[in-house]
Each structure stands twice: as structure tokens, then as C-alpha cells.
Design an enzyme around this catalytic site. Structure first.
Site, PDB file in Angstrom:
ATOM      1  CB  ALA A   1      10.680   4.713 -28.172  1.00 51.81           C
ATOM      2  CE1 TYR A   2       8.561   0.083 -22.937  1.00 53.78           C
ATOM      3  CE2 TYR A   2       7.467   1.988 -23.921  1.00 53.78           C
ATOM      4  CZ  TYR A   2       7.894   1.287 -22.803  1.00 53.78           C
ATOM      5  OH  TYR A   2       7.669   1.803 -21.558  1.00 53.78           O
ATOM      6  CG  LEU A   3      14.618  -0.660 -29.526  1.00 54.87           C
ATOM      7  CD1 LEU A   3      15.998  -0.636 -28.945  1.00 54.87           C
ATOM      8  CD2 LEU A   3      14.663  -0.694 -31.051  1.00 54.87           C
TER       9      LEU A   3
ATOM     10  CD  GLU B   1       7.218  -3.797 -31.586  1.00 60.14           C
ATOM     11  OE1 GLU B   1       6.036  -3.763 -31.976  1.00 60.14           O
ATOM     12  OE2 GLU B   1       8.004  -4.707 -31.881  1.00 60.14           O
TER      13      GLU B   1
END
Lengths: 167, 167
Positions: free
Chosen positions: A28-30, A82
Site C-alpha cells: 500500500a502507498y503512503l 492512497e
């Protein structure tokens, strides 16, 4: 640390006979910023934070460190990431000693299969097995960060794309 | 994990007689996004990655994990961070058993001194020593992420700010 990675579509499933290991991965993308991309990733009982800079050609600065799984699960369940987590089974495939990573995506990206190969230099030679499809290294749509916010199921695909399995 | 933190300007240096520990800290920001803020921080031979969400009032989601110093130094020297690293000496000050953190900033933020106090609830009582100045909890300019990209030396200050030491 610079990473040189080439990415390909996959033409058929004949790679499956050369799989030497398989791991379910969730990432997952911070942050998916102009400057830096910050990713959390877990696989089994291990987890990592990865920071990537902007690609220059096919080389890209990358820093990764292992962190507790709890930290990554906390971040992921907090709603701070995101888009959606990207889930995939990563198969390591041995082709004459070259280790390709074949990612079979799940969830909203189910149907998409990509192969990656890490190389020491941009012009290093490597084998091209029959299942290796079109190179998409420069196609930003196939980046995991893009797939997190624009999953493959949402793509407006026409019929001529060389993606396996066909849709 | 929620963090309730109140932040104050500092009116004089009488807090120095109650310091119980001091650490030089350097922090830098990989992402200062709408959704999440990602920070790397080091102090001595330890380092951390911290993810903070958006503040809701004075409470704010926060996740932190220790990481190798090498990882943080790599990220920081890579040019992937926003603005400049924020350097400060963090003094822990004991006031009747309440531990205030008094941050004396260095570099481009030299001259700025802030005190922080972590509390369990938004309405928890706490002592107000004479050196404790105006509360700036809600003033986003005093956030370290803001100071990284807008260092204190660059602020257009008029003479009426209650900041010690005076400038």
C-alpha cells in the site's frame, strides 16, 4: 542504492513449470509524490517500508528497511494510504539462472500478470523465454503505485493488449 | 494510536534548571500530504519512521517504528525529502511530574524554542510554569513539517510575537 528493473507483460502461463518460490504480498502507498513514493509491504510474517525516488530512465533510487508487521498493519488499516492495497502472488521463476519475478495480481487487479527482472546495468543481456511478452518498463500504468489508485479492473482496455490471461 | 499533544511558545529560559535529559534530533519529511505525513527521524544511534494522519482537533493518528540509522541517512542524503532537515535539541523538562519537551531549534530554525506536552485526553489538566508562553497547538506554522519547508529564519515576523529568544 539504484535499482534497474525491467518489466514485461506475460504471454502465456508456461513460466509456471519453472517456479522456485511463491509469496503472497500486499502493498500500500503512503505517498505517491512528485519527489518520493513511500510504500509499506508485507509478506507472511515480514514487512517493509520502501522509499523510491523518481525514475531516471530505467534506474531508480530505492531504500528499503524491514519493520514490524504490526506497524504496517496499523498504517494500512488507518485509512492513511492512497487508493487500495495491491495484492499479488509473487512467483520467482528461474530462467537459466536469471530470476524473474512473475506477479499474479489479485482483487481489483485480478487478471493482470507482470514479469520483472532486476539487472545490474541498463544494457545487461538477459534471456527472453517464450512466455515473456511486450516490455512495459516505461509504461507508468503498470507501476504498483498506479494500480493502487487505478486498479486494472477499472482500465478502459481495448482488445489488442498483449496481456495474459485475456479478458 | 492517537496522540494528543499541546504546543506552546517559550517565554524565557528558566526551564533549563529542570532539564532531565537532552537529545540532538534530526528529522526530515518524505511526504507532507493531504492524507498522510511521513517523517524520518534520528537521535544518536537510533532512528525511526513515523506516519501521521490529519489532526482532528488536538488529537492525531500516529504510527512509529524504529529502523536502522543507515536507512534514514540514506533517505535523507538522497534528495528525496521535502525542504531541509529540521535539527533541534530536545530537552525533557520535569514540571511536578509532567514531562514537557522543550525543543531548541538549530540551523535555519535557530532562535525558535517550542514546548510540547503529551496528554491522555483533550481536556486533561496540566501545570503552567512561568516559562510557558502562548499556546500554538492549532498554529500549523509551528509544525515541524512546516518548518522543514518554511524555516523560521524565512518568516516575515513582526515585533509582537511572544517567542524566546527575541529577535
Amino acid at each position: 542504492m539504484e535499482e534497474i528493473e525491467r518489466k514485461f507483460l506475460v504471454a502465456d502461463d508456461s513460466w509456471r513449470s519453472s517456479v522456485i518460490s511463491t509469496n503472497r504480498m500486499v502493498q500500500a502507498y503512503l505517498a505517491i509524490g512528485e519527489r518520493a513514493q513511500v510504500r509499506v509491504r508485507s509478506s507472511g510474517d515480514k514487512a517493509w517500508v520502501t522509499v523510491k525516488g523518481q525514475a531516471k530512465g530505467i534506474s531508480r533510487p530505492e531504500f528499503e528497511t524491514e519493520v514490524p508487521v504490526d506497524f504496517v498493519e496499523g498504517v494500512r488499516s488507518s485509512g492513511l494510504c492512497e487508493g487500495s492495497p495491491v495484492e499479488k502472488d509473487r512467483h520467482v521463476v528461474d530462467v537459466d539462472g536469471y530470476l524473474f519475478e512473475v506477479d499474479v495480481f489479485l482483487g481489483d487487479n485480478e487478471g493482470l500478470v507482470l514479469a520483472e527482472l532486476e539487472l545490474d546495468t541498463a544494457d545487461a543481456e538477459f534471456p527472453r523465454p517464450p512466455w515473456l511478452g511486450e516490455e512495459v518498463t516505461d509504461d507508468k500504468r503498470y507501476r504498483n503505485a498506479y494500480l493502487a489508485t487505478n486498479p486494472w479492473a477499472s482500465w478502459n482496455r481495448d482488445g489488442d493488449m498483449d496481456v495474459y490471461p485475456s479478458t
